[in-house]
Design an enzyme around this catalytic site. Structure first.
Site, PDB file in Angstrom:
ATOM      1  CG  PHE A 144       5.910   5.244   1.091  1.00 52.69           C
ATOM      2  CD1 PHE A 144       7.008   5.524   1.890  1.00 52.69           C
ATOM      3  CD2 PHE A 144       5.168   4.111   1.373  1.00 52.69           C
ATOM      4  CE1 PHE A 144       7.365   4.683   2.935  1.00 52.69           C
ATOM      5  CE2 PHE A 144       5.513   3.258   2.409  1.00 52.69           C
ATOM      6  CZ  PHE A 144       6.619   3.557   3.187  1.00 52.69           C
ATOM      7  CG  ASN A 169       4.562   1.361  -3.879  1.00 49.10           C
ATOM      8  OD1 ASN A 169       3.793   2.315  -3.809  1.00 49.10           O
ATOM      9  ND2 ASN A 169       4.491   0.312  -3.063  1.00 49.10           N
ATOM     10  N   PRO A 229       0.831  -1.212   0.000  1.00 53.56           N
ATOM     11  CG  PRO A 229      -0.920  -1.614   1.480  1.00 53.56           C
ATOM     12  CD  PRO A 229       0.383  -2.180   1.005  1.00 53.56           C
ATOM     13  CB  CYS A 230       1.429   3.622  -2.656  1.00 46.12           C
ATOM     14  SG  CYS A 230      -0.156   4.233  -3.289  1.00 46.12           S
ATOM     15  CD  GLN A 231      -3.106   3.742   0.929  1.00 49.70           C
ATOM     16  OE1 GLN A 231      -2.125   3.021   1.022  1.00 49.70           O
ATOM     17  NE2 GLN A 231      -4.339   3.269   0.771  1.00 49.70           N
TER      18      GLN A 231
END
Length: 396
Positions: A90, A131, A86-88
């Site tokens: 970053f 990502n 999950p990228c939130q």
């Protein structure tokens, strides 16, 4: 090869399957997928039931017990672990908020720890991470944490993983969308990898190449929200800034007082702008026909084949499409990884690369005047005051 005829992949955070679909096209076989979202799980089961979707859907939980023996493998046999945590923590959006600049201190970053726990359990020949650019670049990236953990894995297990990270624009490799992503690859024991060379940097595929022959759809999405009625007044390839005093249209908005994708439209002769996962009613990119993109059009701009179907409501499908790894980008990097693992003689052109349209796009439709219902908004507007002097400072 993990006991099979093709190199084996353990897929983490599989989502709508874009990364795995690209790796499949490159010559890999997904032996197990771990995905928590129930709608994404339905999408995966519908499109690739043979991918062995693990009942233990949470990567954090799976990391506590999943082992090579579950797949009749020994430690070190698995060819590839691939995924995009999950990228939130970053993402670019998080960097605008002081509370969002937490990176690995964010609770959601526990998924990175779990991914590396599985790397230590399996000791795959390669680790592949896709990502947002901030995941492995910038002040709050996960790179230093991953480097340190890989160093510990190396010391404990007598192996040698070295992480190489590169930020790429998907359009440079034939995806008809400007989408900047970071690709991180850690190869075990000095495997020789050559990163792919951009093939379309000078002449990218365009939105017209992707959409000109899209299947006809009976239920195209309608514009929503108050401001969508201004879309005909915005030229192709531009956004609300056309309707400022620095643009060519009537002044409806102050310059740089809205987010970039506000009323943003595709240009037929250029790649798409980056597709969002959770767009608001005025968030582009919009089709040049002044409407939201259909899910099928989004999938084409992401390089999915037309037989790939998404489950869920329209909003859930849009989220899956916007979050997905472009399969073509995954195939391009997967082919290079495959070359590092084997002596496979691969065809020159990726199988998911779309052909260019035989005919050039038609001339863009000229923008229309601002509709009468918006004329009360026309007039001089203050501009954004500058960096660090945003809306919260404008009245100070």
């Amino acid at each position: 090869m993990g006991g099979g005829t093709k190199p084996a992949v353990l897929s983490l955070f599989t989502g709508a399957g874009g990364l795995d679909l690209g790796l499949e096209a490159a010559g890999f076989e997904t032996v197990c997928s771990v995905e928590l979202n129930s709608v994404c799980r339905r999408t995966l089961k519908w499109n690739r039931p043979q991918w062995n979707l693990l009942d233990e859907a949470d990567v954090i939980s799976a990391a506590g017990h999943l082992s090579p023996q579950d797949f009749d493998l020994s430690q070190g046999d698995l060819d590839l672990i691939a995924g995009g945590p999950p990228c939130q923590p970053f993402s670019k959006a998080s960097q605008w908020s002081p509370k969002g600049r937490r990176g690995m201190k964010d609770d959601r970053a526990e998924t990175v720890v779990a991914m590396l726990d599985l790397v230590e359990a399996f000791l795959p020949r390669v680790l592949l991470i896709e990502n947002v650019a901030g995941f492995l670049r910038g002040q709050v990236s996960a790179k230093s944490f991953i480097d340190d953990r890989l160093a510990t894995i190396n010391h404990t297990n007598g192996v040698d993983y070295q992480l190489v990270a590169t930020v790429v624009n998907s359009a440079d490799f034939g995806v008809p969308q400007n989408r900047h992503r970071v690709i991180g690859i850690a190869l075990r024991d000095n495997l020789d990898l050559s990163l792919p060379v951009p093939t379309h940097e000078a002449h990218p595929l365009t939105a017209w190449d992707a959409l000109h022959d899209a299947p006809e759809e009976d239920d195209l999405p309608d514009p929503q929200g108050y401001w969508s009625g201004l879309l005909p007044a915005v030229p192709e390839g531009q956004n609300y800034q056309y309707l400022t005093k620095r643009g060519g249209g009537q002044e409806v908005f102050g310059y740089r007082t809205r987010y970039w994708s506000f009323l943003l439209k595709l240009a037929r002769n250029q790649p798409s702008w980056t597709l969002p996962a959770s767009p608001g009613p005025a968030t582009g990119p919009f089709h040049w026909d002044n409407r939201p993109l259909s899910v099928r059009e989004m999938l084409r701009l992401q390089s999915f084949p037309d037989d790939w179907a998404l489950e869920g409501t329209h909003r859930e499908q849009v989220k899956q499409a916007g979050n997905a790894t472009p399969p073509l980008l995954a195939e391009v990097f997967g082919r290079q990884i495959l070359r590092a693992l084997t002596s496979a003689n691969l065809p020159d052109q990726p199988t998911l690369l779309r052909n260019r349209a035989a005919e050039p796009p038609p001339t863009a439709t000229p923008p229309q005047p601002v509709p009468p219902e918006y004329l009360d908004h026309v007039g001089a507007k203050p501009e954004h005051p500058g960096t660090g002097l945003g809306p919260g400072r404008m009245t100070a």
